[in-house]
Design a protein around this motif. Structure first.
Motif, PDB file in Angstrom:
ATOM      1  N   UNK A  24     -12.914 -47.151   6.236  1.00 29.88           N
ATOM      2  CA  UNK A  24     -13.508 -46.296   5.202  1.00 29.88           C
ATOM      3  C   UNK A  24     -14.883 -45.893   5.704  1.00 29.88           C
ATOM      4  N   UNK A  25     -15.201 -44.610   5.635  1.00 23.93           N
ATOM      5  CA  UNK A  25     -16.498 -44.138   6.087  1.00 23.93           C
ATOM      6  C   UNK A  25     -17.168 -43.380   4.959  1.00 23.93           C
ATOM      7  N   UNK A  26     -18.387 -43.813   4.620  1.00 21.86           N
ATOM      8  CA  UNK A  26     -19.107 -43.260   3.483  1.00 21.86           C
ATOM      9  C   UNK A  26     -20.525 -42.918   3.924  1.00 21.86           C
ATOM     10  N   UNK A  27     -20.986 -41.725   3.532  1.00 20.99           N
ATOM     11  CA  UNK A  27     -22.359 -41.323   3.828  1.00 20.99           C
ATOM     12  C   UNK A  27     -23.316 -41.947   2.820  1.00 20.99           C
ATOM     13  N   UNK A  28     -24.494 -42.326   3.311  1.00 21.55           N
ATOM     14  CA  UNK A  28     -25.545 -42.836   2.451  1.00 21.55           C
ATOM     15  C   UNK A  28     -26.870 -42.827   3.178  1.00 21.55           C
ATOM     16  N   UNK A  29     -27.959 -42.821   2.416  1.00 20.72           N
ATOM     17  CA  UNK A  29     -29.290 -42.876   3.036  1.00 20.72           C
ATOM     18  C   UNK A  29     -29.494 -44.201   3.743  1.00 20.72           C
ATOM     19  N   UNK A  30     -28.851 -45.237   3.220  1.00 24.82           N
ATOM     20  CA  UNK A  30     -28.903 -46.554   3.848  1.00 24.82           C
ATOM     21  C   UNK A  30     -27.608 -47.285   3.504  1.00 24.82           C
ATOM     22  N   UNK A  31     -27.437 -48.477   4.077  1.00 23.51           N
ATOM     23  CA  UNK A  31     -26.202 -49.236   3.870  1.00 23.51           C
ATOM     24  C   UNK A  31     -26.011 -49.611   2.397  1.00 23.51           C
ATOM     25  N   UNK A  32     -27.089 -49.901   1.712  1.00 20.56           N
ATOM     26  CA  UNK A  32     -26.990 -50.291   0.300  1.00 20.56           C
ATOM     27  C   UNK A  32     -26.458 -49.134  -0.551  1.00 20.56           C
ATOM     28  N   UNK A  33     -26.953 -47.921  -0.311  1.00 19.75           N
ATOM     29  CA  UNK A  33     -26.461 -46.772  -1.074  1.00 19.75           C
ATOM     30  C   UNK A  33     -24.981 -46.517  -0.783  1.00 19.75           C
ATOM     31  N   UNK A  34     -24.579 -46.619   0.480  1.00 22.94           N
ATOM     32  CA  UNK A  34     -23.173 -46.424   0.837  1.00 22.94           C
ATOM     33  C   UNK A  34     -22.302 -47.488   0.167  1.00 22.94           C
ATOM     34  N   UNK A  35     -22.780 -48.721   0.125  1.00 22.61           N
ATOM     35  CA  UNK A  35     -22.031 -49.803  -0.523  1.00 22.61           C
ATOM     36  C   UNK A  35     -21.910 -49.557  -2.026  1.00 22.61           C
ATOM     37  N   UNK A  36     -22.960 -49.053  -2.655  1.00 19.00           N
ATOM     38  CA  UNK A  36     -22.888 -48.737  -4.087  1.00 19.00           C
ATOM     39  C   UNK A  36     -21.858 -47.654  -4.358  1.00 19.00           C
ATOM     40  N   UNK A  37     -21.806 -46.627  -3.498  1.00 18.92           N
ATOM     41  CA  UNK A  37     -20.797 -45.580  -3.641  1.00 18.92           C
ATOM     42  C   UNK A  37     -19.392 -46.163  -3.485  1.00 18.92           C
ATOM     43  N   UNK A  38     -19.238 -47.045  -2.501  1.00 15.54           N
ATOM     44  CA  UNK A  38     -17.953 -47.695  -2.268  1.00 15.54           C
ATOM     45  C   UNK A  38     -17.497 -48.471  -3.505  1.00 15.54           C
ATOM     46  N   UNK A  39     -18.415 -49.219  -4.103  1.00 15.64           N
ATOM     47  CA  UNK A  39     -18.060 -50.037  -5.273  1.00 15.64           C
ATOM     48  C   UNK A  39     -17.704 -49.171  -6.482  1.00 15.64           C
TER      49      UNK A  39
END
Length: 76
Positions: A24-39
Motif C-alpha cells: 500500500x502506498x500513501x502520500x503524506x507530508x510525513x509518515x504520521x500523516x500517511x499512517x493517519x490516512x491509512x487508518x
C-alpha cells in the motif's frame, strides 16, 4: 523536503478480517500523516511494516528532452 511537499510511504497491513495487504502506498507530508490516512481507509487494521518509498526518478536531475531521446534510442 519542503513543508508543502508530499512523500510516498509504503505499508504492509493486516485488515480486521485477517487479509494481508502488501505494498500500500500513501502520500503524506510525513509518515504520521500517511499512517493517519491509512487508518481512515482501513479502520481496525494492524500495520505490519512501514517504509519510505523512493521516487521512481529524480525529477530534479535536469534531464533534457535530448537526453531522454538518447536514452530511449540507445543501442544495447
Amino acid at each position: 523536503m519542503s513543508q508543502n511537499s508530499l512523500a510516498k510511504h509504503g505499508f504492509r497491513i493486516r485488515t480486521r478480517s485477517g487479509v494481508t495487504v502488501d505494498n500500500l502506498q500513501i502520500y503524506g507530508r510525513d509518515a504520521q500523516e500517511a499512517q493517519q490516512k491509512l487508518m481512515r481507509m482501513y479502520p481496525g487494521c494492524t500495520i505490519l511494516e512501514t517504509r519510505d518509498v523512493a521516487p521512481a526518478c529524480n525529477a530534479s536531475a535536469g534531464s533534457s528532452f535530448e537526453d531522454v531521446v538518447d536514452l530511449l534510442t540507445a543501442k544495447h
